[in-house]
Design a protein around this motif. Structure first.
Motif, PDB file in Angstrom:
ATOM      1  N   ALA A  12      12.642  -7.912  20.688  1.00  0.00           N
ATOM      2  CA  ALA A  12      12.138  -6.893  21.542  1.00  0.00           C
ATOM      3  C   ALA A  12      12.931  -6.263  22.359  1.00  0.00           C
ATOM      4  O   ALA A  12      12.780  -7.794  23.631  1.00  0.00           O
ATOM      5  N   GLY A  13      13.481  -5.644  23.173  1.00  0.00           N
ATOM      6  CA  GLY A  13      14.394  -5.137  23.921  1.00  0.00           C
ATOM      7  C   GLY A  13      13.485  -4.927  25.684  1.00  0.00           C
ATOM      8  O   GLY A  13      12.182  -4.481  25.092  1.00  0.00           O
ATOM      9  N   LYS A  14      13.918  -5.229  26.469  1.00  0.00           N
ATOM     10  CA  LYS A  14      13.255  -4.916  27.561  1.00  0.00           C
ATOM     11  C   LYS A  14      13.933  -4.815  28.767  1.00  0.00           C
ATOM     12  O   LYS A  14      15.534  -5.376  28.715  1.00  0.00           O
ATOM     13  N   PRO A  15      13.785  -3.834  29.883  1.00  0.00           N
ATOM     14  CA  PRO A  15      14.842  -3.093  30.848  1.00  0.00           C
ATOM     15  C   PRO A  15      15.837  -4.763  31.560  1.00  0.00           C
ATOM     16  O   PRO A  15      15.120  -5.240  31.942  1.00  0.00           O
ATOM     17  N   VAL A  16      16.699  -4.560  31.978  1.00  0.00           N
ATOM     18  CA  VAL A  16      16.892  -5.758  32.514  1.00  0.00           C
ATOM     19  C   VAL A  16      16.450  -5.854  33.902  1.00  0.00           C
ATOM     20  O   VAL A  16      16.351  -5.202  34.788  1.00  0.00           O
ATOM     21  N   GLY A  17      15.953  -7.092  33.989  1.00  0.00           N
ATOM     22  CA  GLY A  17      15.358  -7.447  35.373  1.00  0.00           C
ATOM     23  C   GLY A  17      15.005  -7.081  35.352  1.00  0.00           C
ATOM     24  O   GLY A  17      13.125  -7.218  36.666  1.00  0.00           O
ATOM     25  N   SER A  18      13.830  -7.085  34.965  1.00  0.00           N
ATOM     26  CA  SER A  18      12.102  -6.184  34.388  1.00  0.00           C
ATOM     27  C   SER A  18      12.032  -7.376  33.862  1.00  0.00           C
ATOM     28  O   SER A  18      12.031  -8.753  33.799  1.00  0.00           O
ATOM     29  N   VAL A  32      18.142  -5.490  28.016  1.00  0.00           N
ATOM     30  CA  VAL A  32      18.691  -4.223  27.696  1.00  0.00           C
ATOM     31  C   VAL A  32      19.126  -3.454  28.892  1.00  0.00           C
ATOM     32  O   VAL A  32      18.337  -3.573  29.287  1.00  0.00           O
ATOM     33  N   GLY A  33      19.829  -2.501  28.648  1.00  0.00           N
ATOM     34  CA  GLY A  33      20.362  -1.848  29.983  1.00  0.00           C
ATOM     35  C   GLY A  33      19.657  -1.231  30.545  1.00  0.00           C
ATOM     36  O   GLY A  33      19.441  -0.917  32.024  1.00  0.00           O
ATOM     37  N   HIS A  34      18.562  -0.425  30.362  1.00  0.00           N
ATOM     38  CA  HIS A  34      18.547   0.543  30.439  1.00  0.00           C
ATOM     39  C   HIS A  34      17.086   1.190  29.474  1.00  0.00           C
ATOM     40  O   HIS A  34      17.205   0.397  29.028  1.00  0.00           O
ATOM     41  N   TRP A  35      16.361   1.490  30.226  1.00  0.00           N
ATOM     42  CA  TRP A  35      14.871   2.017  29.586  1.00  0.00           C
ATOM     43  C   TRP A  35      14.562   3.713  29.520  1.00  0.00           C
ATOM     44  O   TRP A  35      15.067   4.085  30.410  1.00  0.00           O
ATOM     45  N   GLY A  36      13.292   4.356  28.787  1.00  0.00           N
ATOM     46  CA  GLY A  36      13.475   5.540  29.117  1.00  0.00           C
ATOM     47  C   GLY A  36      13.580   6.392  27.785  1.00  0.00           C
ATOM     48  O   GLY A  36      12.180   6.626  27.108  1.00  0.00           O
ATOM     49  N   PRO A  43      19.238   2.591  24.392  1.00  0.00           N
ATOM     50  CA  PRO A  43      19.894   0.973  24.946  1.00  0.00           C
ATOM     51  C   PRO A  43      19.828   0.547  22.956  1.00  0.00           C
ATOM     52  O   PRO A  43      20.400  -0.397  23.361  1.00  0.00           O
ATOM     53  N   TRP A  44      19.936   1.284  22.447  1.00  0.00           N
ATOM     54  CA  TRP A  44      20.107   0.849  21.067  1.00  0.00           C
ATOM     55  C   TRP A  44      21.495  -0.028  20.363  1.00  0.00           C
ATOM     56  O   TRP A  44      21.411  -1.488  19.970  1.00  0.00           O
ATOM     57  N   ALA A  45      22.426  -0.431  21.252  1.00  0.00           N
ATOM     58  CA  ALA A  45      23.435  -0.630  21.121  1.00  0.00           C
ATOM     59  C   ALA A  45      23.522  -2.124  22.583  1.00  0.00           C
ATOM     60  O   ALA A  45      24.039  -2.990  21.583  1.00  0.00           O
ATOM     61  N   ASP A  46      22.468  -1.620  22.930  1.00  0.00           N
ATOM     62  CA  ASP A  46      22.379  -3.158  24.139  1.00  0.00           C
ATOM     63  C   ASP A  46      21.407  -3.690  23.098  1.00  0.00           C
ATOM     64  O   ASP A  46      21.984  -5.391  23.341  1.00  0.00           O
ATOM     65  N   PHE A  47      20.876  -2.976  22.837  1.00  0.00           N
ATOM     66  CA  PHE A  47      19.726  -4.016  22.007  1.00  0.00           C
ATOM     67  C   PHE A  47      20.159  -4.501  20.263  1.00  0.00           C
ATOM     68  O   PHE A  47      20.402  -5.928  19.586  1.00  0.00           O
ATOM     69  N   ARG A  48      20.985  -4.055  19.653  1.00  0.00           N
ATOM     70  CA  ARG A  48      21.820  -4.854  18.998  1.00  0.00           C
ATOM     71  C   ARG A  48      22.472  -5.833  19.180  1.00  0.00           C
ATOM     72  O   ARG A  48      22.876  -7.076  18.962  1.00  0.00           O
ATOM     73  N   ASP A  49      23.353  -5.832  20.547  1.00  0.00           N
ATOM     74  CA  ASP A  49      24.004  -6.369  20.801  1.00  0.00           C
ATOM     75  C   ASP A  49      23.719  -8.065  21.632  1.00  0.00           C
ATOM     76  O   ASP A  49      24.025  -9.285  21.333  1.00  0.00           O
ATOM     77  N   VAL A  70      11.018  -3.021  10.514  1.00  0.00           N
ATOM     78  CA  VAL A  70      12.110  -1.745  11.322  1.00  0.00           C
ATOM     79  C   VAL A  70      11.438  -1.273  11.454  1.00  0.00           C
ATOM     80  O   VAL A  70      11.373  -0.002  11.495  1.00  0.00           O
ATOM     81  N   VAL A  71      11.307  -0.958  13.070  1.00  0.00           N
ATOM     82  CA  VAL A  71      11.131   0.114  14.074  1.00  0.00           C
ATOM     83  C   VAL A  71      10.918   1.665  14.377  1.00  0.00           C
ATOM     84  O   VAL A  71      12.421   0.821  15.067  1.00  0.00           O
ATOM     85  N   ASP A  72      11.503   2.059  13.390  1.00  0.00           N
ATOM     86  CA  ASP A  72      12.477   3.317  14.192  1.00  0.00           C
ATOM     87  C   ASP A  72      13.713   3.180  13.761  1.00  0.00           C
ATOM     88  O   ASP A  72      14.817   1.979  14.292  1.00  0.00           O
ATOM     89  N   TRP A  73      14.665   3.951  14.370  1.00  0.00           N
ATOM     90  CA  TRP A  73      16.078   4.299  14.110  1.00  0.00           C
ATOM     91  C   TRP A  73      17.110   2.210  14.656  1.00  0.00           C
ATOM     92  O   TRP A  73      18.045   2.167  14.438  1.00  0.00           O
ATOM     93  N   SER A  74      16.836   2.427  15.875  1.00  0.00           N
ATOM     94  CA  SER A  74      17.666   1.946  17.128  1.00  0.00           C
ATOM     95  C   SER A  74      17.412   1.238  16.877  1.00  0.00           C
ATOM     96  O   SER A  74      17.868  -0.377  17.039  1.00  0.00           O
ATOM     97  N   ALA A  75      16.291   0.138  16.064  1.00  0.00           N
ATOM     98  CA  ALA A  75      16.128  -1.219  15.470  1.00  0.00           C
ATOM     99  C   ALA A  75      17.489  -1.969  14.595  1.00  0.00           C
ATOM    100  O   ALA A  75      17.257  -2.845  13.947  1.00  0.00           O
ATOM    101  N   LEU A  76      17.523  -0.653  13.561  1.00  0.00           N
ATOM    102  CA  LEU A  76      18.740  -0.714  12.732  1.00  0.00           C
ATOM    103  C   LEU A  76      19.397  -2.264  12.788  1.00  0.00           C
ATOM    104  O   LEU A  76      19.678  -3.233  12.440  1.00  0.00           O
ATOM    105  N   PRO A  77      20.500  -1.451  13.608  1.00  0.00           N
ATOM    106  CA  PRO A  77      21.826  -2.235  13.413  1.00  0.00           C
ATOM    107  C   PRO A  77      21.293  -3.255  14.742  1.00  0.00           C
ATOM    108  O   PRO A  77      22.297  -4.786  13.613  1.00  0.00           O
ATOM    109  N   ALA A  78      20.589  -3.711  15.090  1.00  0.00           N
ATOM    110  CA  ALA A  78      19.874  -5.181  15.498  1.00  0.00           C
ATOM    111  C   ALA A  78      18.903  -6.026  14.285  1.00  0.00           C
ATOM    112  O   ALA A  78      19.765  -7.193  14.061  1.00  0.00           O
ATOM    113  N   TRP A  79      18.586  -4.919  12.908  1.00  0.00           N
ATOM    114  CA  TRP A  79      18.350  -5.867  12.288  1.00  0.00           C
ATOM    115  C   TRP A  79      19.370  -7.024  11.499  1.00  0.00           C
ATOM    116  O   TRP A  79      19.571  -7.790  10.402  1.00  0.00           O
TER     117      TRP A  79
END
Length: 173
Positions: A12-18, A32-36, A43-49, A70-79
């Motif tokens: 899972a992704g979480k905001p940097v510094g949290s 990941v760089g940001h959240w919201g 931040p789908w690309a941050d998650f992938r990277d 894979v939950v939602d479109w944003s997780a596909l590149p990470a998978w």
């Protein structure tokens, strides 16, 4: 799934510094760089990277999945990155589309989101949605041509224990 004796690993992704909210060895959090928002600015690309940093993570190395959710479109590149990195090419993927983001995305963001929702459907062994309306929308407006007659599976989300006692509609198993 863990409660019924399945070995589960969540990335899972979480905001940097949290601060980490997870105190479980079955969850790996990456920054990941940001959240919201979960639209094209997410931040789908941050998650992938960030998944790339998991190549030598001992839990990832020892984990032997039978399937991937894979939950939602944003997780596909990470998978896709994790699958290639670990050599998990034959692992079946289930696409859990919890919300059809193509319905609300606009302009250039629509191309990105629709493309990833469509790619997730194309790669998935099965696509699962939370409503008949979403199933119909994906079939009619998002599914790639080879899936034009495929209707995603509907699993009604029971958020409370008392929902278990309600009768399901005839067309839902």
């Amino acid at each position: 799934l863990q409660q019924i004796v399945h070995n589960v690993l969540v990335v899972a992704g979480k905001p940097v510094g949290s601060n980490s909210v997870v105190q479980d060895g079955h969850v790996i959090e990456v920054d990941v760089g940001h959240w919201g928002r979960l639209d094209s600015s997410a931040p789908w690309a941050d998650f992938r990277d960030a998944v790339g940093s998991l190549q030598s993570h001992p839990t990832i190395i020892s984990f032997k999945p039978d399937a991937v959710l894979v939950v939602d479109w944003s997780a596909l590149p990470a998978w896709q990155k994790l699958r290639k990195m670990r050599g998990w090419e034959g692992i079946p993927m289930i696409y859990l589309n919890y919300r059809v983001f193509t319905r609300t995305e606009t302009d250039e963001g629509l191309t990105l989101v629709k493309g990833l929702e469509q790619a997730a459907m194309a790669e998935a062994r099965e696509t699962v949605v939370l409503s008949r309306s979403d199933a119909q929308y994906l079939r009619d407006n998002v599914a790639p041509p080879q899936l034009s007659s495929y209707t995603p599976h509907v699993i009604l989300c029971a958020l409370r224990g008392d929902m278990r006692s309600l009768a399901l509609p005839d067309d839902v198993q």
